[in-house]
Design a protein around this motif. Structure first.
Motif, short mmCIF file in Angstrom:
data_model
loop_
_atom_site.label_atom_id
_atom_site.label_comp_id
_atom_site.label_asym_id
_atom_site.label_seq_id
_atom_site.Cartn_x
_atom_site.Cartn_y
_atom_site.Cartn_z
N SER A 132 0.76 -1.06 0.18
CA SER A 132 -0.45 0.27 0.09
C SER A 132 0.63 1.11 -0.16
O SER A 132 0.54 2.11 -0.55
CB SER A 132 -1.14 -0.24 1.14
N ALA A 133 1.94 1.49 0.70
CA ALA A 133 2.51 2.35 1.17
C ALA A 133 3.13 2.76 -0.77
O ALA A 133 3.68 3.74 -1.54
CB ALA A 133 3.74 2.44 1.79
N LYS A 134 3.97 1.41 -1.04
CA LYS A 134 4.56 1.61 -2.44
C LYS A 134 3.51 2.30 -3.30
O LYS A 134 4.01 2.76 -4.46
CB LYS A 134 4.48 0.53 -3.47
N ASP A 135 2.32 1.30 -3.23
CA ASP A 135 1.17 2.50 -4.13
C ASP A 135 0.83 3.27 -4.20
O ASP A 135 1.24 4.40 -5.08
CB ASP A 135 0.08 0.69 -4.32
N LEU A 136 1.09 3.75 -2.99
CA LEU A 136 0.67 5.61 -2.54
C LEU A 136 1.29 6.51 -2.81
O LEU A 136 0.70 7.33 -3.44
CB LEU A 136 0.58 5.32 -0.85
N ARG A 137 2.80 5.66 -2.45
CA ARG A 137 3.77 6.27 -3.64
C ARG A 137 3.87 7.35 -4.74
O ARG A 137 4.40 8.29 -5.41
CB ARG A 137 5.68 6.01 -3.16
N GLN A 138 3.10 5.91 -5.53
CA GLN A 138 3.79 6.23 -6.97
C GLN A 138 2.04 7.35 -7.20
O GLN A 138 2.43 8.06 -8.02
CB GLN A 138 3.30 4.77 -7.77
N LEU A 139 1.26 7.31 -6.65
CA LEU A 139 -0.13 8.33 -6.82
C LEU A 139 0.68 9.79 -6.23
O LEU A 139 -0.26 10.20 -7.12
CB LEU A 139 -1.08 7.26 -5.93
N VAL A 140 0.84 9.46 -5.61
CA VAL A 140 2.12 11.37 -5.14
C VAL A 140 2.58 11.69 -5.90
O VAL A 140 2.74 12.67 -6.41
CB VAL A 140 1.76 10.72 -3.42
N THR A 141 3.10 10.47 -6.94
CA THR A 141 4.49 10.87 -7.59
C THR A 141 3.04 11.58 -9.20
O THR A 141 3.79 12.74 -9.39
CB THR A 141 4.96 9.63 -8.24
#
Length: 429
Positions: free
Chosen positions: A344-353
């Motif tokens: 979830s953290a990795k997916d969220l980081r991609q979305l935040v990018t």
């Protein structure tokens, strides 16, 4: 059987009934708490004969210094099938007292209580808390239920989320103190689990920071639209940017669900903390169970226990297997949840990018507008601050999650290692 209770007054006996730190003892009762069996150490320390003990209620050794609320919590938990630990002050037949840390385990047809001699600093805190609660019971006439509520409130003040969390911490500390007193190396698995708790608390702090950061930007798209209405015709570039930012920020906010356990209204790390306490209890209890089973088996082979003792060894062996299995299952669920949190953290980081690219567009548009963009500057500054905070927080979450998985692997019972390695390999794909 005619049971003769001791008539020795408590005031006349302040001495402690001796037993050594290397000694472990246990007893088994039926569902009503009537004693069915035990080992020789139990009989010797209690000062009763087997004829007096077997068939007597276990409260025959209850000491008047014990708060009623402790026993209320005991019965409340074990009737639900929950193994439970507690510090207990008992009274021998001659009026002398002895303290134990007891783990009571539900079994078919009754309960088994395994006890050790407490020596940790937690024990000192528990004695002081018991004296305080006992005074409340006497002065305010608390019912057992009210006393139990006062005990739980006291534990909350001490930083424990539940009675189960406290008993988990206490047994782990007692096992550590016991190992030290007997000049044994500390159990590495218990040490890993104890190290998990502060790491998980750090993870929860980062999650709460993440939620707070996203809460602060909810009004940004609206602010951008207001600014756009002053700077350009409807449908202009800033309006489009604000619309895109709103859509993407909504998607990111929805993705935060991966960091929560909605059915429990907790962050995922809060839920994991409670399960780590459970795993810590089961791991410490299985370690104690293994030792008391060894002691019982050796006593059986020496012929120092009474007839029928083989049944007690078999019960202890079954409990050991159950504790080990439950500890492994709890830790496996922790590993899986932390693995899911990492994803979830990795997916969220991609979305935040992706969200960050819109912020850059907003800054470019502000540059194009020149002096007219002064009203847009506070919004851009807020976005800059938000993205710095989010990047830092997500990086911390990922680092802590990796540390937690390493500690779980170190704590896992050997019989689960193969399954855990497979899970870890699949998680990296």
């Amino acid at each position: 059987m005619s049971l003769q209770y001791s008539t020795t007054s408590f005031a006349a006996h302040k001495d402690e009934a001796p037993f050594e730190i290397e000694e472990l003892f246990f007893s088994r009762t039926d569902e009503r708490g009537v004693i069915a069996a035990g080992n020789e150490v139990f009989r010797r320390v209690s000062e009763y004969s087997w004829e007096e003990l077997v068939g007597a209620p276990h409260k025959i050794i209850r000491h008047p210094d014990m708060p009623k609320g402790v026993f209320y919590i005991f019965w409340e938990r074990i009737k639900k099938g929950l193994a439970t630990g507690a510090y207990v002050k008992n009274r021998a037949k001659d009026g002398r007292y002895y303290w134990v840390y007891a783990i009571i385990s539900p079994i078919q047809g009754g309960y088994v209580s395994v006890r050790l001699k407490p020596t940790s600093k937690v024990f000192d805190s528990a004695k002081a808390a018991y004296a305080e609660i006992l005074k409340l019971e006497e002065q305010e006439g608390l019912t057992p239920e009210q006393s139990a509520a006062a005990i739980r409130a006291k534990l909350q003040e001490m930083g424990f989320p539940s009675y189960g969390a406290f008993s988990s911490y206490a047994i782990a500390q007692e096992m550590h103190a016991r190992d030290h007193a007997l000049s044994r190396a500390e159990d590495g698995r218990l040490q890993s689990l104890k190290n998990l708790l502060p790491t998980l608390k750090s993870l929860d702090e980062q999650q709460q920071s993440l939620f707070a950061s996203f809460a602060k930007i909810r009004g940004i798209p609206s602010n951008m639209r207001i600014v756009a209405s002053r700077l350009e015709p409807a449908g202009g570039p800033i309006s489009a940017i604000s619309q895109n930012y709103r859509l993407m920020s909504d998607e990111v906010t929805n993705h935060l669900g991966g960091f929560r356990v909605e059915t429990e209204n907790k962050s995922l790390s809060e839920s994991v903390i409670l399960r780590v306490y459970q795993g810590l209890f089961m791991m410490a209890a299985s370690r104690l169970q293994r030792e008391v089973k060894t002691v019982a088996s050796e006593a059986l082979s020496r012929g120092t226990e009474k007839d029928g003792f083989q049944q007690e060894v078999e019960i202890l062996t079954k409990l050991l297997d159950e504790y080990t299995l439950e500890a492994g299952q709890v830790l496996m669920s922790v590993f899986n949840d932390v693995t899911a949190l990492t994803r979830s953290a990795k997916d969220l980081r991609q979305l935040v990018t992706g969200l960050d690219s819109i912020r850059v567009l907003c800054r470019v548009e502000a540059g194009r507008l020149g002096a007219q963009s002064v009203s847009l500057t506070p919004v851009i500054d807020q976005l800059d601050t938000f993205h710095v905070e989010i990047d830092r927080t997500l990086e911390q979450i990922l680092e802590l999650a990796d540390k937690i998985k390493t500690l779980v692997e170190a704590a896992m019972p050997r019989s689960f290692n193969g399954t855990l390695q497979y899970q870890a390999t699949m998680a990296r794909r």
